[in-house]
Write a protein that holds these residues in place. Structure first.
Motif, PDB file in Angstrom:
ATOM      1  N   TYR A 112       0.806  -1.158  -0.053  1.00 16.59           N
ATOM      2  CA  TYR A 112      -0.055   0.055  -0.079  1.00 16.59           C
ATOM      3  C   TYR A 112       0.849   1.322  -0.086  1.00 16.59           C
ATOM      4  CZ  TYR A 112      -4.173  -2.673   0.843  1.00 16.59           C
ATOM      5  OH  TYR A 112      -5.231  -3.478   0.888  1.00 16.59           O
ATOM      6  N   GLY A 113       0.027   2.277  -0.580  1.00 18.20           N
ATOM      7  CA  GLY A 113       1.167   3.756  -0.414  1.00 18.20           C
ATOM      8  C   GLY A 113       2.354   3.715  -1.054  1.00 18.20           C
ATOM      9  N   GLY A 114       2.941   5.077  -0.891  1.00 20.30           N
ATOM     10  CA  GLY A 114       4.171   5.396  -1.596  1.00 20.30           C
ATOM     11  C   GLY A 114       3.988   5.216  -3.095  1.00 20.30           C
ATOM     12  N   GLU A 115       5.043   4.936  -3.883  1.00 18.33           N
ATOM     13  CA  GLU A 115       4.942   4.786  -5.089  1.00 18.33           C
ATOM     14  C   GLU A 115       4.105   3.639  -5.796  1.00 18.33           C
ATOM     15  OE1 GLU A 115       8.724   3.974  -7.193  1.00 18.33           O
ATOM     16  OE2 GLU A 115       9.706   5.657  -6.220  1.00 18.33           O
ATOM     17  N   ASN A 116       3.715   2.959  -4.705  1.00 21.90           N
ATOM     18  CA  ASN A 116       2.726   1.689  -5.243  1.00 21.90           C
ATOM     19  C   ASN A 116       1.394   2.147  -5.227  1.00 21.90           C
ATOM     20  OD1 ASN A 116       4.830  -0.262  -5.800  1.00 21.90           O
ATOM     21  ND2 ASN A 116       5.119  -0.558  -3.590  1.00 21.90           N
ATOM     22  N   GLY A 117       1.073   3.254  -4.517  1.00 21.17           N
ATOM     23  CA  GLY A 117      -0.335   3.714  -4.314  1.00 21.17           C
ATOM     24  C   GLY A 117      -0.209   5.299  -4.219  1.00 21.17           C
ATOM     25  N   ILE A 118       0.028   5.860  -5.221  1.00 20.08           N
ATOM     26  CA  ILE A 118       0.370   7.323  -5.176  1.00 20.08           C
ATOM     27  C   ILE A 118      -0.994   8.104  -4.887  1.00 20.08           C
ATOM     28  CG2 ILE A 118       1.831   7.104  -7.169  1.00 20.08           C
ATOM     29  CD1 ILE A 118       0.121   8.113  -9.241  1.00 20.08           C
ATOM     30  N   ASP A 119      -2.255   7.551  -4.813  1.00 16.85           N
ATOM     31  CA  ASP A 119      -3.321   8.358  -4.299  1.00 16.85           C
ATOM     32  C   ASP A 119      -3.764   8.073  -2.929  1.00 16.85           C
ATOM     33  OD1 ASP A 119      -3.755   9.424  -6.857  1.00 16.85           O
ATOM     34  OD2 ASP A 119      -4.985   7.813  -7.457  1.00 16.85           O
ATOM     35  N   LEU A 120      -2.893   7.165  -2.126  1.00 17.67           N
ATOM     36  CA  LEU A 120      -3.418   6.991  -0.791  1.00 17.67           C
ATOM     37  C   LEU A 120      -3.468   8.125   0.065  1.00 17.67           C
ATOM     38  CD1 LEU A 120      -3.902   4.609   1.215  1.00 17.67           C
ATOM     39  CD2 LEU A 120      -1.628   4.534   1.856  1.00 17.67           C
ATOM     40  N   GLU A 121      -2.373   8.811   0.049  1.00 18.45           N
ATOM     41  CA  GLU A 121      -2.368  10.257   0.894  1.00 18.45           C
ATOM     42  C   GLU A 121      -3.686  10.874   0.640  1.00 18.45           C
ATOM     43  OE1 GLU A 121      -0.107  11.477   3.163  1.00 18.45           O
ATOM     44  OE2 GLU A 121       1.564   9.767   2.896  1.00 18.45           O
ATOM     45  N   ASN A 122      -4.113  11.103  -0.536  1.00 18.89           N
ATOM     46  CA  ASN A 122      -5.126  12.217  -0.906  1.00 18.89           C
ATOM     47  C   ASN A 122      -6.394  11.536  -0.883  1.00 18.89           C
ATOM     48  OD1 ASN A 122      -6.152  14.357  -2.392  1.00 18.89           O
ATOM     49  ND2 ASN A 122      -6.836  13.336  -3.881  1.00 18.89           N
ATOM     50  N   VAL A 123      -6.597  10.259  -0.782  1.00 18.01           N
ATOM     51  CA  VAL A 123      -7.695   9.569  -0.429  1.00 18.01           C
ATOM     52  C   VAL A 123      -8.083   9.506   1.119  1.00 18.01           C
ATOM     53  CG1 VAL A 123      -8.863   7.191  -0.189  1.00 18.01           C
ATOM     54  CG2 VAL A 123      -7.776   7.792  -2.273  1.00 18.01           C
ATOM     55  N   ALA A 124      -6.767   9.563   1.950  1.00 14.05           N
ATOM     56  CA  ALA A 124      -7.002   9.567   3.340  1.00 14.05           C
ATOM     57  C   ALA A 124      -7.304  11.276   3.607  1.00 14.05           C
ATOM     58  CB  ALA A 124      -5.705   9.577   3.906  1.00 14.05           C
ATOM     59  N   LYS A 125      -6.840  12.176   2.947  1.00 16.59           N
ATOM     60  CA  LYS A 125      -6.951  13.578   3.052  1.00 16.59           C
ATOM     61  C   LYS A 125      -8.363  13.817   2.946  1.00 16.59           C
ATOM     62  CE  LYS A 125      -3.572  15.819   2.133  1.00 16.59           C
ATOM     63  NZ  LYS A 125      -2.191  16.700   1.286  1.00 16.59           N
ATOM     64  N   THR A 126      -8.967  13.311   1.745  1.00 13.48           N
ATOM     65  CA  THR A 126     -10.382  13.540   1.289  1.00 13.48           C
ATOM     66  C   THR A 126     -11.175  13.123   2.335  1.00 13.48           C
ATOM     67  OG1 THR A 126      -9.681  13.549  -0.858  1.00 13.48           O
ATOM     68  CG2 THR A 126     -11.988  13.482  -0.751  1.00 13.48           C
ATOM     69  N   LEU A 127     -11.123  11.875   2.963  1.00 21.34           N
ATOM     70  CA  LEU A 127     -11.960  11.113   3.832  1.00 21.34           C
ATOM     71  C   LEU A 127     -11.805  11.562   5.274  1.00 21.34           C
ATOM     72  CD1 LEU A 127     -12.049   7.532   1.938  1.00 21.34           C
ATOM     73  CD2 LEU A 127     -13.751   9.450   1.973  1.00 21.34           C
ATOM     74  N   ASN A 128     -10.679  12.711   5.410  1.00 20.65           N
ATOM     75  CA  ASN A 128     -10.506  13.098   6.767  1.00 20.65           C
ATOM     76  C   ASN A 128      -9.807  12.137   7.714  1.00 20.65           C
ATOM     77  OD1 ASN A 128     -10.995  15.821   6.904  1.00 20.65           O
ATOM     78  ND2 ASN A 128     -13.191  15.619   6.771  1.00 20.65           N
ATOM     79  N   THR A 129      -8.940  11.302   7.400  1.00 21.50           N
ATOM     80  CA  THR A 129      -8.311  10.462   8.069  1.00 21.50           C
ATOM     81  C   THR A 129      -7.034  10.117   7.824  1.00 21.50           C
ATOM     82  OG1 THR A 129      -8.568   8.090   8.951  1.00 21.50           O
ATOM     83  CG2 THR A 129      -9.274   8.429   6.582  1.00 21.50           C
ATOM     84  N   THR A 130      -6.364   9.020   8.429  1.00 17.41           N
ATOM     85  CA  THR A 130      -4.794   8.891   7.909  1.00 17.41           C
ATOM     86  C   THR A 130      -4.805   7.772   7.030  1.00 17.41           C
ATOM     87  OG1 THR A 130      -4.916   7.114   9.719  1.00 17.41           O
ATOM     88  CG2 THR A 130      -4.528   9.542  10.303  1.00 17.41           C
ATOM     89  N   PRO A 131      -3.617   7.675   6.092  1.00 10.89           N
ATOM     90  CA  PRO A 131      -3.422   6.732   5.389  1.00 10.89           C
ATOM     91  C   PRO A 131      -3.475   5.150   6.069  1.00 10.89           C
ATOM     92  CG  PRO A 131      -1.909   8.241   4.913  1.00 10.89           C
ATOM     93  CD  PRO A 131      -2.681   8.690   6.151  1.00 10.89           C
ATOM     94  N   ASP A 132      -2.989   5.096   7.090  1.00 15.39           N
ATOM     95  CA  ASP A 132      -3.054   3.922   8.042  1.00 15.39           C
ATOM     96  C   ASP A 132      -4.469   3.431   8.063  1.00 15.39           C
ATOM     97  OD1 ASP A 132      -0.292   3.622   8.182  1.00 15.39           O
ATOM     98  OD2 ASP A 132      -0.030   4.181  10.220  1.00 15.39           O
ATOM     99  N   GLU A 133      -5.283   4.438   8.606  1.00 11.55           N
ATOM    100  CA  GLU A 133      -6.675   3.921   8.712  1.00 11.55           C
ATOM    101  C   GLU A 133      -7.425   3.522   7.382  1.00 11.55           C
ATOM    102  OE1 GLU A 133      -9.620   6.501  10.383  1.00 11.55           O
ATOM    103  OE2 GLU A 133     -11.052   5.058  10.459  1.00 11.55           O
ATOM    104  N   ILE A 134      -6.940   4.011   6.259  1.00 13.00           N
ATOM    105  CA  ILE A 134      -7.505   3.574   5.082  1.00 13.00           C
ATOM    106  C   ILE A 134      -7.081   2.323   4.795  1.00 13.00           C
ATOM    107  CG2 ILE A 134      -7.518   3.837   2.433  1.00 13.00           C
ATOM    108  CD1 ILE A 134      -9.005   6.198   3.685  1.00 13.00           C
ATOM    109  N   VAL A 135      -5.931   1.919   5.054  1.00 14.30           N
ATOM    110  CA  VAL A 135      -5.110   0.603   4.646  1.00 14.30           C
ATOM    111  C   VAL A 135      -5.881  -0.429   5.688  1.00 14.30           C
ATOM    112  CG1 VAL A 135      -3.143  -0.897   4.899  1.00 14.30           C
ATOM    113  CG2 VAL A 135      -2.960   1.403   3.962  1.00 14.30           C
ATOM    114  N   ALA A 136      -5.984   0.014   6.839  1.00 15.52           N
ATOM    115  CA  ALA A 136      -6.634  -0.904   7.928  1.00 15.52           C
ATOM    116  C   ALA A 136      -8.095  -1.359   7.457  1.00 15.52           C
ATOM    117  CB  ALA A 136      -6.807  -0.282   9.248  1.00 15.52           C
ATOM    118  N   ARG A 137      -8.660  -0.151   7.003  1.00 17.21           N
ATOM    119  CA  ARG A 137     -10.128  -0.687   6.622  1.00 17.21           C
ATOM    120  C   ARG A 137     -10.211  -1.403   5.490  1.00 17.21           C
ATOM    121  NH1 ARG A 137     -14.477   2.530   8.589  1.00 17.21           N
ATOM    122  NH2 ARG A 137     -14.014   4.022  10.275  1.00 17.21           N
TER     123      ARG A 137
END
Lengths: 243, 343
Positions: free
Chosen positions: A100-125
């Motif tokens: 997840y994330g980094g170069e492998n998931g370039i939108d992870l940060e932005n998804v977290a930001k849009t959903l008002n949470t952290t990248p870790d929570e997005i991955v956990a969910r």
């Protein structure tokens, strides 16, 4: 639920295919009925039916009009939707590794930001979800998964990307997906899997079947690189939990 | 070993056959020849199965040289000026390129795709029962991409069988016939009427995936996003800009735009041969008529071997043959025995 239990609509897709439409929306109950009809057709082996293509809400049935006409086939299909379908013989469950994330998931940060949470929570969910292959389409092995929890729903990008990497794991609307080949996508890229859902000269060429269950687990960059090489050699890499 | 060497070729030229069927449920598009009747006619002339693999040649010119031996072949589809070692040869006939000589083909006239079938077929490794090129999926044999100058197609040595011509029926003309659906209820009646009553042109940006149409804007009732469902050759989808796209054999297996109508099977090959900029129209017909037309096409494909004729004289009236061919011929898409070719 009730809306999808009505008889499906039979829509002509030209003179050699029928679209059996159960719903106009992405609807889990409708998808279950699509997959059930797909199994029923396979079990009934109707002369003239050449190929079926299950999607979220409809089943496309290709047929040879020299062997069976639209009305006759349409009636047979409606009959099959009324009787209990053969059970999904031992649903397979695949555990799919994802970096997840980094170069492998370039939108992870932005998804977290849009959903008002952290990248870790997005991955956990995302890892906690239980998904089913609702359909495979667009390009070989592109697997659309149902079962994405509501918290992670996110409208597609305004501007689709022309080229996204092979093995991309992404979120698009109410769905998550496993993309096999590099290609265009308007979805949000959150990770990459080393598995190949489509690989020539491997048995099986197509890893996933519509109806298969899928869960994800996180791996680090190093494991990704190792498993990617193994997959390139023709290993499945995904773990089959139950069959 | 005898081989046919591609000495020059334009874009949109590739090895194609009846296509690969049975894996659309995994997202694998069928591919296959754009004009199945022309493919079958060329193959029949050299004694191959109707949907054997052949060279589909796009609108530009091409040249092929026989190496290590003579190669017998046949040409059908969009007519062109053609000559072997400077001597004119005719479409819808078989011919033999002597060892070391070259078949030169000009631009397509009155059509887009021509077919070159090699006696004995093209040798390759079939995947899902087909040699057809699908570059995106890495499929096709002997090449997983369109043909390029320098490519070599292994061929059997010419048998020396007598050369033949094939009598094809008069080309169908008139509008391209469609069946409404599967999502024509996503369009108001006036949008459907506009679709039927307008003149259309094929955009030059069209390819084997889809023919983009130039004409009036076709508006949707409820927006342009539907939940993806399955597509067929001839599906006419209408994206957000209102410019319809007819899906062709390299289409995606599923699509998320409403499909206003579907080109009937019997007219797919004729549509494929319409060149960019040529004005044409659509006409809606009913299911019974569409399926009758499909059966007529299947019958025509079965009858192809009976339509072979001996060529009496080596001094062919090439001009007359060209004239007879110029309209191209009707239709597409079936095996001689079943609608779908054996996988």
């Amino acid at each position: 639920m009730e809306a999808t239990l009505r008889p499906p609509r039979l829509l002509p897709s030209g003179d050699a295919a029928i679209t059996v439409e159960f719903s106009k929306q992405i609807d889990d109950a409708a998808n279950q009925r699509v997959l059930a009809l797909d199994r029923a057709i396979s079990a009934a082996s109707i002369a003239g039916v050449t190929e079926t293509v299950p999607t979220y809400r409809s089943l496309l049935v290709h047929y040879d009009p020299c062997q069976i006409d639209f009305d006759t086939l349409g009636e047979k299909l409606l009959t099959l939707t009324k009787i209990p379908a053969p059970p999904n013989g031992g649903t397979r469950h695949w555990r799919v590794p994802v970096a997840y994330g980094g170069e492998n998931g370039i939108d992870l940060e932005n998804v977290a930001k849009t959903l008002n949470t952290t990248p870790d929570e997005i991955v956990a969910r995302h890892v906690a979800g239980h998904y089913r292959v609702a359909m495979i389409g667009f390009t070989p092995g592109w697997s659309y998964l149902s079962g994405l929890e509501k918290f992670l729903h996110m409208p597609r990008r305004q501007n689709p990307r022309i080229l996204t990497p092979s093995g991309t794991i992404s979120i698009g609307g109410v769905q998550t997906g496993i993309q096999c080949l590099a290609g265009p996508s308007g979805w949000h890229l959150i990770g990459r899997t080393p598995i190949r859902t489509y690989q020539l000269h491997r048995e099986p060429i197509f890893l996933l079947e519509p109806g298969d269950r899928v869960t994800f687990f996180g791996i680090d960059e190093k494991s990704f690189a190792e498993q990617d090489k193994a997959a390139e050699r023709g290993e499945l890499v995904a773990e089959l939990v139950a069959s | 070993m005898t081989r046919l060497v591609v000495t020059s070729i334009g874009p949109a030229s590739s090895v194609q056959d009846g296509g690969r069927h049975g894996a659309q449920r995994y997202g694998l598009t069928p591919s296959g020849a754009m004009d199945r009747l022309a493919l079958a006619a060329a193959n029949t002339l050299v004694g191959n199965l109707p949907f054997a693999a052949a060279v589909e040649i796009g609108p530009f010119g091409a040249a092929f040289t026989a190496r290590e031996g003579a190669v017998r072949l046949a040409l059908s589809g969009a007519p062109r000026n053609a000559e072997i070692a400077g001597r004119p040869v005719a479409f819808d006939t078989s011919m033999t390129i002597p060892r070391g000589e070259t078949l030169t083909l000009g631009f397509a006239k009155g059509g887009a795709f021509s077919y070159l079938a090699i006696e004995g077929g093209i040798t390759g490794e079939p995947m899902f029962g087909s040699l057809a090129v699908n570059a995106r999926a890495g499929l096709g044999s002997p090449y997983q991409r369109p043909l390029q100058a320098g490519d070599e197609l292994p061929a059997q040595a010419a048998t020396g069988a007598p050369e033949l011509r094939i009598e094809l029926p008069q080309a169908a003309s008139g509008p391209i016939r469609v069946l409404f659906g599967p999502q024509d209820d996503e369009f108001a009646d006036d949008a459907k009427q506009l679709f039927l009553n307008s003149e259309w042109k094929i955009s030059p940006t069209s390819d084997r995936m889809g023919y983009r149409l130039e004409g009036p804007v076709i508006k949707h009732l409820h927006g342009h996003n539907i939940v993806s469902d399955g597509t067929v050759d001839g599906s006419i989808q209408v994206p957000g800009n209102g410019a319809p796209i007819v899906l062709m054999p390299d289409r995606g297996t599923t699509g998320g735009y409403p499909k206003i109508a579907t080109v009937i099977s019997a007219d797919l090959g004729r549509l494929a041969q319409i060149t960019a900029g040529t004005v044409f129209r659509f006409k809606a017909i009913g299911m019974a008529e569409a399926q009758l037309e499909l059966k007529k096409l299947a019958q025509l494909l079965r009858s192809l071997p009976d339509r072979l004729r001996a060529i009496d004289s080596m001094e062919l009236n090439v001009d007359a043959l060209h004239d007879a061919n110029v309209a191209g011929h009707a239709v597409s898409a079936v095996d001689a025995d079943t609608w779908y070719p054996p996988v």
